[in-house]
Design a protein around this motif. Structure first.
Motif, PDB file in Angstrom:
ATOM      1  N   PRO A  89      26.636  65.974  30.555  1.00 32.08           N
ATOM      2  CA  PRO A  89      27.163  67.403  30.017  1.00 32.08           C
ATOM      3  C   PRO A  89      25.928  68.535  30.398  1.00 32.08           C
ATOM      4  O   PRO A  89      24.760  68.417  29.998  1.00 32.08           O
ATOM      5  N   LEU A  90      26.474  69.504  31.064  1.00 29.29           N
ATOM      6  CA  LEU A  90      25.481  70.787  31.145  1.00 29.29           C
ATOM      7  C   LEU A  90      25.856  71.848  30.277  1.00 29.29           C
ATOM      8  O   LEU A  90      26.898  72.297  30.024  1.00 29.29           O
ATOM      9  N   ALA A  91      24.773  72.388  29.488  1.00 29.27           N
ATOM     10  CA  ALA A  91      24.895  73.438  28.371  1.00 29.27           C
ATOM     11  C   ALA A  91      25.123  74.632  29.239  1.00 29.27           C
ATOM     12  O   ALA A  91      24.899  74.619  30.589  1.00 29.27           O
ATOM     13  N   PRO A  92      25.662  75.689  28.687  1.00 29.74           N
ATOM     14  CA  PRO A  92      26.067  76.810  29.330  1.00 29.74           C
ATOM     15  C   PRO A  92      24.779  77.371  30.174  1.00 29.74           C
ATOM     16  O   PRO A  92      23.750  77.320  29.536  1.00 29.74           O
ATOM     17  N   LEU A  93      25.059  77.880  31.344  1.00 30.90           N
ATOM     18  CA  LEU A  93      23.966  78.642  31.972  1.00 30.90           C
ATOM     19  C   LEU A  93      23.392  79.752  31.446  1.00 30.90           C
ATOM     20  O   LEU A  93      24.161  80.633  30.704  1.00 30.90           O
ATOM     21  N   PRO A  94      22.015  79.982  31.425  1.00 26.56           N
ATOM     22  CA  PRO A  94      21.342  81.289  30.739  1.00 26.56           C
ATOM     23  C   PRO A  94      21.981  82.291  31.551  1.00 26.56           C
ATOM     24  O   PRO A  94      22.432  82.156  32.601  1.00 26.56           O
ATOM     25  N   ASP A  95      21.759  83.469  31.063  1.00 36.82           N
ATOM     26  CA  ASP A  95      22.224  84.815  31.603  1.00 36.82           C
ATOM     27  C   ASP A  95      21.829  84.829  33.012  1.00 36.82           C
ATOM     28  O   ASP A  95      22.431  85.419  33.953  1.00 36.82           O
ATOM     29  N   TRP A  96      20.396  84.607  33.181  1.00 39.63           N
ATOM     30  CA  TRP A  96      19.816  84.833  34.504  1.00 39.63           C
ATOM     31  C   TRP A  96      20.299  83.967  35.702  1.00 39.63           C
ATOM     32  O   TRP A  96      20.240  84.245  36.671  1.00 39.63           O
ATOM     33  N   LEU A  97      20.931  82.980  34.949  1.00 44.58           N
ATOM     34  CA  LEU A  97      21.692  81.893  36.260  1.00 44.58           C
ATOM     35  C   LEU A  97      23.175  82.149  36.366  1.00 44.58           C
ATOM     36  O   LEU A  97      23.649  81.280  36.932  1.00 44.58           O
ATOM     37  N   ARG A  98      23.637  82.877  35.449  1.00 43.99           N
ATOM     38  CA  ARG A  98      25.020  82.977  35.524  1.00 43.99           C
ATOM     39  C   ARG A  98      25.647  83.723  36.526  1.00 43.99           C
ATOM     40  O   ARG A  98      25.194  85.049  36.789  1.00 43.99           O
ATOM     41  N   PRO A  99      26.600  83.333  37.343  1.00 50.24           N
ATOM     42  CA  PRO A  99      27.044  84.024  38.527  1.00 50.24           C
ATOM     43  C   PRO A  99      27.812  85.248  37.935  1.00 50.24           C
ATOM     44  O   PRO A  99      28.733  85.083  36.882  1.00 50.24           O
ATOM     45  N   GLU A 100      27.487  86.440  38.702  1.00 52.76           N
ATOM     46  CA  GLU A 100      28.130  87.694  37.888  1.00 52.76           C
ATOM     47  C   GLU A 100      29.403  88.143  38.960  1.00 52.76           C
ATOM     48  O   GLU A 100      30.179  89.095  38.320  1.00 52.76           O
ATOM     49  N   ASP A 101      29.894  87.486  39.944  1.00 48.41           N
ATOM     50  CA  ASP A 101      31.008  87.482  40.595  1.00 48.41           C
ATOM     51  C   ASP A 101      31.500  86.247  41.519  1.00 48.41           C
ATOM     52  O   ASP A 101      30.647  85.478  41.256  1.00 48.41           O
ATOM     53  N   PRO A 102      32.577  86.357  41.894  1.00 50.71           N
ATOM     54  CA  PRO A 102      33.074  84.999  42.527  1.00 50.71           C
ATOM     55  C   PRO A 102      32.306  84.765  43.619  1.00 50.71           C
ATOM     56  O   PRO A 102      32.129  83.471  44.164  1.00 50.71           O
ATOM     57  N   GLY A 103      31.860  85.672  44.441  1.00 49.18           N
ATOM     58  CA  GLY A 103      31.180  85.635  45.636  1.00 49.18           C
ATOM     59  C   GLY A 103      29.786  84.643  45.303  1.00 49.18           C
ATOM     60  O   GLY A 103      29.312  83.551  45.942  1.00 49.18           O
ATOM     61  N   THR A 104      29.336  85.193  44.228  1.00 49.53           N
ATOM     62  CA  THR A 104      28.034  84.418  44.008  1.00 49.53           C
ATOM     63  C   THR A 104      28.356  82.880  43.377  1.00 49.53           C
ATOM     64  O   THR A 104      27.578  81.993  43.578  1.00 49.53           O
ATOM     65  N   GLY A 105      29.432  82.888  42.646  1.00 51.31           N
ATOM     66  CA  GLY A 105      29.804  81.436  42.309  1.00 51.31           C
ATOM     67  C   GLY A 105      30.073  80.661  43.530  1.00 51.31           C
ATOM     68  O   GLY A 105      29.757  79.578  43.443  1.00 51.31           O
ATOM     69  N   ALA A 106      30.724  81.276  44.525  1.00 49.21           N
ATOM     70  CA  ALA A 106      30.638  80.576  45.696  1.00 49.21           C
ATOM     71  C   ALA A 106      29.587  80.024  46.244  1.00 49.21           C
ATOM     72  O   ALA A 106      29.528  78.934  46.900  1.00 49.21           O
ATOM     73  N   GLU A 107      28.445  80.826  46.518  1.00 51.73           N
ATOM     74  CA  GLU A 107      27.258  80.671  46.930  1.00 51.73           C
ATOM     75  C   GLU A 107      26.702  79.522  46.061  1.00 51.73           C
ATOM     76  O   GLU A 107      26.155  78.777  46.784  1.00 51.73           O
ATOM     77  N   ILE A 108      26.724  79.548  45.020  1.00 50.83           N
ATOM     78  CA  ILE A 108      25.954  78.301  44.180  1.00 50.83           C
ATOM     79  C   ILE A 108      26.908  77.122  44.392  1.00 50.83           C
ATOM     80  O   ILE A 108      26.325  75.866  44.677  1.00 50.83           O
TER      81      ILE A 108
END
Length: 238
Positions: free
Chosen positions: A22-41
């Motif tokens: 299990p993965l803990a919630p990502l810290p703020d600086w690693l959290r994608p701020e929009d769908p495009g960044t989520g897709a990049e990750i």
């Protein structure tokens, strides 16, 4: 979000995907701020895992919003294959449909996809996050919550609405008429926005029925009118 942060977030998710931890919630600086960044990750996760997608899956996010992500061949099962709930964190299921592209989806084009075949399916989502995704952007980074997709036999997409029902046996709900052509058009638009897909690739549309949490000992069936059905028994093992 810079390249280093995307790579770091992807490394965490890839490790959780590969090892099942299990993965803990990502810290703020690693959290994608929009769908495009989520897709990049998500793309960086696939690169880290060394796997290529076989198509695109459009599924409900944590708030019910559609989230697009890659479909992986290793996550596709035949109807009737037993599923161990212990392998799926935050598992949720819904009726789904799989379309096999007869023609490529090119970026910048529009219109409904041309499908060579369709399959009734049972979509079983999962999360690499210990507490589930905090939002749709995190869900996109986590391969849109890809778990397993159980596929029935190939069929032809009918012209009109299809009656979709999904339940644990022996219940047989009445079902609701669903326009699968519109659902596949939405998935095709998402695929084009992410770079397109070749002929032969898969479009998976999940969330065609209300989502539910399967329990050990249950057998769930998704029925899509004349297209057919997909079924999976669930156990509690891992």
């Amino acid at each position: 979000m810079d390249h280093e942060a995307i790579a770091r977030a992807a490394a965490y998710l890839a490790e959780a995907f590969e090892k099942g931890n299990p993965l803990a919630p990502l810290p703020d600086w690693l959290r994608p701020e929009d769908p495009g960044t989520g897709a990049e990750i998500a793309g960086a996760v696939l690169e880290a895992l060394g796997v290529a997608p076989c198509g695109l899956r459009l599924a409900p996010g944590p708030l019910g919003e559609p989230v697009a992500g890659p479909m992986l061949e290793a996550r596709l099962l035949r109807s009737g294959t037993p599923i161990a709930l212990g392998t799926l964190r935050h598992g949720r299921l819904s009726a789904a449909a799989i379309g096999v592209l007869a023609e490529a989806l090119e970026p910048g084009t529009a219109g409904a996809p041309v499908l060579a075949a369709v399959h009734a399916a049972l979509d079983v989502s999962a999360s690499r996050f210990r507490d589930g995704p905090v939002d749709g952007n995190a869900c996109a980074a986590d391969l849109a919550g890809l778990g397993l997709v159980v596929a029935g036999p190939a069929a032809v997409l009918p012209d009109g609405p299809v009656t979709v029902a999904c339940a644990a046996e022996p219940r047989r709900p009445r079902g609701a008429p669903t326009n699968l052509r519109d659902a596949f058009a939405s998935a095709a638009a998402a695929a084009r926005a992410l770079g397109g897909l070749p002929a032969g690739a898969l479009l998976v549309v999940a969330g065609l029925s209300p989502t539910a949490a399967p329990q050990a000992g249950e057998t769930w069936t998704a029925r899509l009118g004349e297209i057919g059905r997909a079924q999976a028994p669930f156990s509690g093992g891992g």
